[in-house]
Design an enzyme around this catalytic site. Structure first.
Site, mmCIF file in Angstrom:
data_model
loop_
_atom_site.group_PDB
_atom_site.id
_atom_site.type_symbol
_atom_site.label_atom_id
_atom_site.label_comp_id
_atom_site.label_asym_id
_atom_site.label_seq_id
_atom_site.Cartn_x
_atom_site.Cartn_y
_atom_site.Cartn_z
ATOM 1 N N ARG A 1 -46.959 -11.998 24.167
ATOM 2 C CA ARG A 1 -47.476 -10.453 23.729
ATOM 3 C C ARG A 1 -46.511 -9.250 23.927
ATOM 4 O O ARG A 1 -46.428 -8.491 23.205
ATOM 5 C CB ARG A 1 -48.610 -10.171 24.509
ATOM 6 C CG ARG A 1 -49.966 -11.066 24.135
ATOM 7 C CD ARG A 1 -50.684 -11.268 25.205
ATOM 8 N NE ARG A 1 -51.446 -9.897 25.561
ATOM 9 C CZ ARG A 1 -52.097 -10.023 26.880
ATOM 10 N NH1 ARG A 1 -52.292 -10.961 27.714
ATOM 11 N NH2 ARG A 1 -52.645 -8.640 27.256
ATOM 12 N N ARG B 1 -58.387 -13.563 31.748
ATOM 13 C CA ARG B 1 -58.636 -13.637 30.367
ATOM 14 C C ARG B 1 -57.658 -14.673 29.798
ATOM 15 O O ARG B 1 -56.505 -14.738 30.362
ATOM 16 C CB ARG B 1 -58.129 -12.411 29.673
ATOM 17 C CG ARG B 1 -59.034 -11.469 28.921
ATOM 18 C CD ARG B 1 -58.792 -10.217 28.531
ATOM 19 N NE ARG B 1 -57.689 -10.029 27.618
ATOM 20 C CZ ARG B 1 -57.042 -8.864 27.276
ATOM 21 N NH1 ARG B 1 -57.513 -7.663 27.518
ATOM 22 N NH2 ARG B 1 -56.218 -8.901 26.448
ATOM 23 N N ARG C 1 -54.787 -9.202 36.434
ATOM 24 C CA ARG C 1 -56.032 -8.735 35.787
ATOM 25 C C ARG C 1 -57.008 -9.643 35.735
ATOM 26 O O ARG C 1 -56.786 -11.102 35.518
ATOM 27 C CB ARG C 1 -55.735 -8.390 34.482
ATOM 28 C CG ARG C 1 -57.119 -7.996 33.727
ATOM 29 C CD ARG C 1 -56.949 -7.188 32.472
ATOM 30 N NE ARG C 1 -55.942 -7.904 31.283
ATOM 31 C CZ ARG C 1 -55.637 -6.998 30.276
ATOM 32 N NH1 ARG C 1 -55.779 -5.653 30.109
ATOM 33 N NH2 ARG C 1 -54.887 -7.579 29.615
ATOM 34 N N ARG D 1 -51.393 -1.774 15.267
ATOM 35 C CA ARG D 1 -50.335 -2.637 15.920
ATOM 36 C C ARG D 1 -49.247 -3.075 15.003
ATOM 37 O O ARG D 1 -48.082 -3.457 15.463
ATOM 38 C CB ARG D 1 -50.973 -3.978 16.533
ATOM 39 C CG ARG D 1 -51.301 -3.743 17.765
ATOM 40 C CD ARG D 1 -51.788 -5.234 18.256
ATOM 41 N NE ARG D 1 -52.147 -5.620 19.580
ATOM 42 C CZ ARG D 1 -52.851 -5.451 20.546
ATOM 43 N NH1 ARG D 1 -53.783 -4.844 20.149
ATOM 44 N NH2 ARG D 1 -52.423 -5.800 21.832
ATOM 45 N N LYS E 1 -54.257 0.929 28.478
ATOM 46 C CA LYS E 1 -54.740 1.648 27.261
ATOM 47 C C LYS E 1 -56.532 1.415 27.407
ATOM 48 O O LYS E 1 -57.178 2.437 27.144
ATOM 49 C CB LYS E 1 -54.333 1.076 26.037
ATOM 50 C CG LYS E 1 -53.205 0.995 25.528
ATOM 51 C CD LYS E 1 -52.983 0.504 24.148
ATOM 52 C CE LYS E 1 -53.223 -1.308 24.212
ATOM 53 N NZ LYS E 1 -52.242 -1.913 24.771
HETATM 54 P P1 ADP Z 1 -53.477 -5.779 25.021
HETATM 55 O O1 ADP Z 1 -53.480 -4.503 24.683
HETATM 56 O O2 ADP Z 1 -53.509 -5.980 26.702
HETATM 57 O O3 ADP Z 1 -52.554 -7.011 24.488
HETATM 58 P P2 ADP Z 1 -56.048 -6.104 23.409
HETATM 59 O O4 ADP Z 1 -57.354 -6.724 23.901
HETATM 60 O O5 ADP Z 1 -55.613 -5.121 22.839
HETATM 61 O O6 ADP Z 1 -54.982 -6.126 24.677
HETATM 62 O O7 ADP Z 1 -55.116 -7.600 22.559
HETATM 63 C C1 ADP Z 1 -55.606 -8.882 22.845
HETATM 64 C C2 ADP Z 1 -55.199 -9.646 21.558
HETATM 65 O O8 ADP Z 1 -56.053 -9.346 20.564
HETATM 66 C C3 ADP Z 1 -53.637 -9.653 20.938
HETATM 67 O O9 ADP Z 1 -52.511 -10.245 21.770
HETATM 68 C C4 ADP Z 1 -54.072 -9.952 19.569
HETATM 69 O O10 ADP Z 1 -54.169 -11.582 19.175
HETATM 70 C C5 ADP Z 1 -55.525 -9.434 19.183
HETATM 71 N N1 ADP Z 1 -55.475 -8.326 18.541
HETATM 72 C C6 ADP Z 1 -56.042 -6.999 19.110
HETATM 73 N N2 ADP Z 1 -55.855 -5.990 18.207
HETATM 74 C C7 ADP Z 1 -55.023 -6.487 17.389
HETATM 75 C C8 ADP Z 1 -54.599 -5.822 16.137
HETATM 76 N N3 ADP Z 1 -54.755 -4.404 15.898
HETATM 77 N N4 ADP Z 1 -53.985 -6.529 15.281
HETATM 78 C C9 ADP Z 1 -53.615 -7.897 15.559
HETATM 79 N N5 ADP Z 1 -53.996 -8.694 16.602
HETATM 80 C C10 ADP Z 1 -54.827 -7.710 17.361
#
Ligand code: ADP
Ligand code: ZN
Length: 220
Positions: free
Chosen positions: A171, A160, A129, A90, A15
């Protein structure tokens, strides 16, 4: 005229990479709640400290926190003519909150894209990654090997903190339980949902996404 897009999909599906390419192509900002949260963690703000435990465990941070971040971004000058949402919404509560924010601003969504890839590929992409501590470059051990410096700036590449194997499994299950239901939510919405195959090179996936958007535009 700008466009308003959501890009959805499981962790590791690409994404961020694709969102960046699309945002650039359409001249709109990519609003990534994950990036906003990482920036807050790095800066050590109150918000960062509040969400650290959730983030490190691979759990979702509270809905009201991300809704606040998005509302703030919507009201900034950058997003006035369009945006691409990456990693948000999400949960169903976040999608409902987003609908309210959009209604209050009398704007709608042009497309909701869903990137797809098999679970095994996701785990492999996430565990390999690496990100640059200095310039933010995101790459993969497949491309740069295991212990090399950043190809862009020479600083060190790191994993990360939520990309470790235990966290990744969490996750993915959080995604299945809390986020996957949104696919049906948007499929039955006015905008609809467009699924796109996320396998292949970044360029191949980008071309697929652009073709899909072109067709959606012609149909709408
Ligand atoms: P990925 O899509 O690879 O999981 P992101 O950078 O989008 O990575 O998200 C990493 C973390 O950030 C999530 O596991 C969560 O803890 C937090 N996070 C990101 N976006 C949201 C969201 N919309 N709602 C709740 N937590 C979020
Ligand atoms: Zn770098």
């Amino acid at each position: 005229m700008g466009v308003r897009l959501i890009i959805m999909g499981p962790p590791g599906v690409g994404k961020g990479t694709q969102g960046e390419l699309l945002a650039e192509r359409f001249g709109i900002p990519r609003l990534s709640t994950g990036d906003m949260i990482r920036a807050a963690l790095k800066a050590g703000t109150r918000l960062g400290e509040r969400v650290r435990v959730y983030y490190e465990a691979g759990d979702l941070v509270p809905d009201e926190v991300v809704l606040g971040l998005i509302a703030e971004a919507f009201d900034g000058p950058e997003a006035a003519c369009g945006f691409l949402l990456d990693g948000f919404p999400r949960t169903v509560a976040q999608a409902d909150g987003l609908a309210e924010l959009l209604t209050a601003r009398a704007i709608g969504l042009d497309a909701v894209l869903s990137l797809e890839a098999p679970e095994q590929e996701l785990v492999e992409r996430i565990s390999g990654r690496r990100v640059c501590e200095a310039c933010g470059l995101v790459t993969h051990v497949r491309l740069v090997g295991d212990a090399s410096p950043c190809p862009a700036c020479g600083a060190s590449l790191v994993q990360r903190s939520d990309d470790r194997a235990e966290t990744v499994r969490n996750r993915l299950s959080v995604y299945r339980e809390q986020t996957e239901p949104l696919l049906a939510y948007y499929a039955s919405s006015e905008t609809g949902l467009t699924a796109v195959d996320g396998l292949g090179s970044p360029e191949a996936v980008r071309d697929r996404l652009l073709e899909t958007l072109r067709c959606a535009e012609a149909a709408g």
